[in-house]
Scaffold this motif. Structure first.
Motif, short mmCIF file in Angstrom:
data_model
loop_
_atom_site.label_atom_id
_atom_site.label_comp_id
_atom_site.label_asym_id
_atom_site.label_seq_id
_atom_site.Cartn_x
_atom_site.Cartn_y
_atom_site.Cartn_z
N THR A 178 42.97 63.64 -10.74
CA THR A 178 42.27 64.70 -10.28
C THR A 178 42.41 65.04 -8.73
N ARG A 179 42.95 66.17 -8.29
CA ARG A 179 42.99 66.52 -6.80
C ARG A 179 42.22 67.57 -6.69
N VAL A 207 42.38 72.85 -13.78
CA VAL A 207 41.07 72.65 -14.25
C VAL A 207 40.25 73.93 -13.90
N LEU A 239 37.42 63.46 -4.66
CA LEU A 239 36.21 64.03 -5.40
C LEU A 239 34.92 63.90 -4.94
N ASP A 291 44.33 68.54 -12.20
CA ASP A 291 44.55 67.24 -12.90
C ASP A 291 46.32 66.82 -13.10
N SER A 339 35.59 62.59 -13.35
CA SER A 339 36.98 62.76 -13.76
C SER A 339 37.30 61.09 -14.21
N VAL A 354 40.74 72.84 -8.54
CA VAL A 354 40.65 71.64 -8.93
C VAL A 354 41.95 71.29 -10.02
#
Length: 241
Positions: free
Chosen positions: A145-146, A172, A103, A163, A141, A161
């Protein structure tokens, strides 16, 4: 929701009315869960199952006075079967390279985001997002989250994005090259996330909200069977042909 710690400390408030982002000439309100630092992956997963969603550090769900058009939807991945168009999209883009990113701000990602917004959502407000607004929206976040980037021979094509939840993934936001010809990046991105759910043995892919009156939301209903959250329960989303 059970009232064990930290659930008992979660509070909810309704925002003031604001202009709806999806339907013109309508006024919206949201219900926001606070405080954000207590909404960890477990709590957030429970909230998503109850129709909530995340934008940056804010966890919310629609709470409009005179409208119930926003319907939370999810794909039950083990029952999903792609249609012909989705199979073509999968075959067309199966060679894309994927890479998981942290992130952290990427100028390359941000430029692609700007191009996508200007082409697909011009006049919607997000096409004017500066770096700070982009960061608040996608790079902040409290949960797991990736960021996944998709490349074709090194060229950035798409960014998703995602989760990680206890029972699935939550999509997301995804943005992609709006000028690429004969591409179906958006469809491929969802199919890719479905496959990740299957590999991780997670039963659901949450797609946020579907709105029958919004053409931009129509693509979600094409991933069948798809479930909707109404009156406190998940069940089949019935869409008129």
């Amino acid at each position: 929701m059970q009232q064990d710690y930290p659930y008992a400390l979660i509070q909810f408030y309704a925002t003031a009315p604001y202009a709806c982002s999806y339907l013109p000439d309508r006024v919206a309100r949201s219900q926001v869960a606070t405080p954000g630092h207590l909404i960890d992956p477990q709590v957030y997963s429970d909230l998503v199952r109850r129709g909530f969603r995340r934008s940056g550090l804010f966890t919310y769900r629609p709470h409009c006075d005179h409208c119930q058009s926003c319907v939370p939807v999810r794909i039950a991945v083990n029952r999903f079967t792609p249609d012909r168009s989705q199979r073509r999209a999968w075959s067309r883009h199966a060679g894309l390279e994927t890479n998981e990113c942290g992130l952290e701000f990427s100028e390359e990602h941000y430029r692609l985001y700007q191009r996508y917004q200007a082409s697909r959502h011009a006049g919607g407000g997000m096409d004017l997002d500066n770096r700070e607004q982009y960061t608040h929206f996608l790079l902040q976040s409290h949960v797991d989250t990736r960021i996944i980037e998709f490349r074709d021979e090194g060229k950035l094509c798409m960014v998703s994005v995602i989760d990680r939840l206890t029972d699935g993934l939550s999509s997301v936001y995804t943005f992609y090259d709006p000028d690429a010809e004969r591409c179906a990046f958006g469809t491929y991105g969802i199919l890719w996330q479905i496959e990740v759910c299957r590999r991780l043995r997670l039963p659901y892919l949450y797609l946020g909200y579907w709105i029958a009156e919004s053409r931009k939301m129509a693509y979600k209903a094409r991933f069948r069977p798809i479930e909707a959250y109404r009156r406190g329960e998940w069940g089949p989303l019935e869409v008129e042909a």
